[in-house]
Scaffold this active site. Structure first.
Site, PDB file in Angstrom:
ATOM      1  N   PHE A   1      43.008  -3.662  57.986  1.00 15.30           N
ATOM      2  CA  PHE A   1      42.290  -2.683  58.810  1.00 15.30           C
ATOM      3  C   PHE A   1      41.186  -1.928  58.075  1.00 15.30           C
ATOM      4  CE2 PHE A   1      46.939  -2.499  59.978  1.00 15.30           C
ATOM      5  CZ  PHE A   1      46.861  -3.584  60.836  1.00 15.30           C
ATOM      6  N   CYS A   2      40.505  -2.593  57.167  1.00 19.99           N
ATOM      7  CA  CYS A   2      39.417  -1.950  56.402  1.00 19.99           C
ATOM      8  C   CYS A   2      39.890  -0.646  55.766  1.00 19.99           C
ATOM      9  CB  CYS A   2      38.180  -1.694  57.276  1.00 19.99           C
ATOM     10  SG  CYS A   2      37.424  -3.199  57.858  1.00 19.99           S
ATOM     11  N   ALA A   3      41.171  -0.616  55.398  1.00 12.91           N
ATOM     12  CA  ALA A   3      41.727   0.540  54.674  1.00 12.91           C
ATOM     13  C   ALA A   3      42.706  -0.049  53.672  1.00 12.91           C
ATOM     14  CB  ALA A   3      42.413   1.499  55.638  1.00 12.91           C
TER      15      ALA A   3
ATOM     16  N   HIS B   1      37.310   2.184  54.808  1.00 12.98           N
ATOM     17  CA  HIS B   1      36.254   1.831  53.852  1.00 12.98           C
ATOM     18  C   HIS B   1      34.916   2.496  54.193  1.00 12.98           C
ATOM     19  CE1 HIS B   1      38.594  -2.079  52.734  1.00 12.98           C
ATOM     20  NE2 HIS B   1      39.242  -0.979  52.446  1.00 12.98           N
TER      21      HIS B   1
ATOM     22  N   CYS C   1      37.271  -7.137  53.813  1.00 16.41           N
ATOM     23  CA  CYS C   1      37.952  -6.927  55.084  1.00 16.41           C
ATOM     24  C   CYS C   1      38.585  -8.233  55.568  1.00 16.41           C
ATOM     25  CB  CYS C   1      36.934  -6.511  56.133  1.00 16.41           C
ATOM     26  SG  CYS C   1      37.169  -4.879  56.722  1.00 16.41           S
TER      27      CYS C   1
END
Ligand code: PLP
Length: 472
Positions: free
Chosen positions: A394-396, A148, A414
């Protein structure tokens, strides 16, 4: 002003009194961590009774501090003083240390002579700084697979989100097609990660940089996960900027780096307005204020600089360079093989991958376990084995959802979704390691995965604030 990488400090900080930073030599070289880190002897309680040495296997989130970094910071601490202000000896010394750290980072990244090294708070901060410095009408191209921090800062620019490629070749072709369609006369920026924080897989950065430049675009490399694991040459990769964070590079004192081309940064408004960024400020006759901003890196470093954070990054750069990336990479590949071979023996485990088994990678591996909620599994690894991993998206979010086969469009906040123990949700477990990881940690991890899958958890867990925790 460009910083000479070989600039010698006018004043030097004495070497630490206790030489604790030497590489570990009292163990089998194949099993010892190449660089000692803080916390390597910390023990944690197990819910099942007793204590074990904590196995920190969440380096991709934040790596432990190198002992060498800690020693260097401790040796400097008594000499701490203000930077770029203050006539006293310690202010001079601290300013030298700060500016020479810039030179060390410049050298570590193998930057071009006229590249600027700007100190920030983190990779996120660096990419937001670059986003704020984009020329008017700049188009941005970013793969949906990004963290992100690389995906989101461009929201005010004209952004094209590119679909997840499944091979390196497809990544380059996807970018080329998108760039061929763009307005050929306006400025453009490509943002790409060097190593995925989800799969650990390396991206074809050099090829993507060549494609970007062939179409008149520039490229910024998110090296948050690459820099701690691989040698990195801005010249060789031919990227225009690179960003990374100290806390993932064994230097957890709150600093990060944006290094690269000076022109867009010099032309932009200062990221923060204030002292340090301004060269001259004067009242106008009409009552307003005229400001002349620096054109050096200082333009984007307003306020009192975090000299300890910056010095710790320079110390880590030196420690990694002295240890030798050849040694570090070989050692990490040995650990990767152990983990991947161990997980491959468990049919219930599915390792997440974008580019396939043969893709080159760093020590970051994500997986799901059939029949398990990942939060429950991660909680059991911690509570029953003393192993610290991460679970979640995982902020993805778009990438993990693509890899798990769920809707990749739904980007939320998140963190791990709500989960009940035993229930399988769309999140994953990530294990990650690096220069401070002994073999025992990954061996314990593989044994723990096998035991949990075979025997189940030994303890009861409950959901608290959306996370699984031991029911004690
Ligand atoms: C690939 C990648 N980029 C960017 C970031 C953001 O780093 P920071 O939180 O230090 O800003 C991370 C953090 O996990 C990351 O893994």
């Amino acid at each position: 002003m460009s910083v000479r990488p070989d600039a010698a400090p006018a004043v030097t900080v004495p070497a630490p009194a206790v030489a604790t930073s030497a590489a570990v030599t009292d163990a089998d070289p194949c099993c010892a961590a190449p660089l000692p880190v803080l916390g390597r002897d910390v023990t944690v309680p197990l819910v099942t009774g007793g204590e074990v040495t904590y196995a920190a296997l969440d380096y991709a989130a934040s790596a432990p501090a190198l002992q060498r970094v800690w020693d260097d910071v401790a040796a400097y601490a008594p000499y701490y003083g203000s930077v770029h202000r203050g006539a006293g000896y310690l202010s001079q010394l601290s300013t030298d240390l700060f500016e020479n750290s810039r030179g060390t980072v410049h050298e570590f990244l193998d930057c071009r002579d006229d590249d600027q090294v700007v100190f920030t708070r983190s990779t996120t901060d660096s990419l937001n700084l670059l986003a704020a410095a984009l020329p008017a009408d700049c188009q941005v191209f970013v793969f949906e697979t990004e963290h992100h921090a690389s995906l989101l800062p461009w929201r005010d620019a004209r952004v094209t989100y590119l679909n997840a490629p499944r091979t390196h070749g497809e990544a380059v072709r996807t970018l080329e097609t998108a760039l061929a369609d763009r307005d050929p006369y306006g400025p453009a920026l490509v943002c790409v990660t060097g190593a995925s924080n989800v799969t650990g897989e390396l991206w074809p950065v050099r090829e993507l940089a060549a494609a970007a430049h062939a179409h008149g675009a520039r490229i910024v490399l998110d090296a948050a996960q690459l820099a701690p694991h691989h040698p990195l040459s801005v010249r060789e990769l031919d990227v225009d900027w690179v960003a990374f964070s100290g806390h993932k590079l064994y230097a957890p004192f709150g600093s990060g780096v944006l290094a690269g081309r000076a022109d867009w940064l010099q032309d932009a408004e200062p990221y923060l307005a204030g002292g340090g960024a301004s060269r001259k400020v004067a009242r106008r006759t009409d009552g307003g204020v005229d400001v002349e901003w620096h054109s050096t890196a200082a333009r984007h470093e307003a306020g009192s600089p975090n000299v300890i954070g910056v010095y710790s990054i320079a110390s880590a750069c030196k420690a990694l360079t002295e240890a030798g990336f050849g040694t570090l990479v070989a050692r990490e590949q040995h650990l990767i093989t152990k983990v991947r071979d161990g997980l491959a023996e468990v049919p219930e485990v599915k390792v997440l991958s974008l580019f396939g088994d043969d893709s080159p990678r760093v020590g970051v591996i994500s997986f799901v376990v059939e029949g398990w909620n990942s939060s429950h599994f991660a909680a059991a690894l911690s509570a029953e084995y003393g192993i610290g991993v991460r679970d979640g998206l995982f902020c993805a979010h778009p990438l993990v959802r693509t890899l798990l086969g769920s809707d990749p469009q739904d980007v939320g906040e998140c963190g791990a979704p709500e989960a009940e123990p035993g229930e399988r949700l769309l999140n994953a477990i990530r294990v990650s390691f690096g220069a401070g990881t002994p073999d025992e940690h990954v061996e314990r991890f593989v044994r723990a995965v096998k035991e949990l899958v075979r025997d189940g958890a030994k303890w009861n867990y409950r959901t608290e604030d959306g996370r699984c925790v031991p029911a004690v």
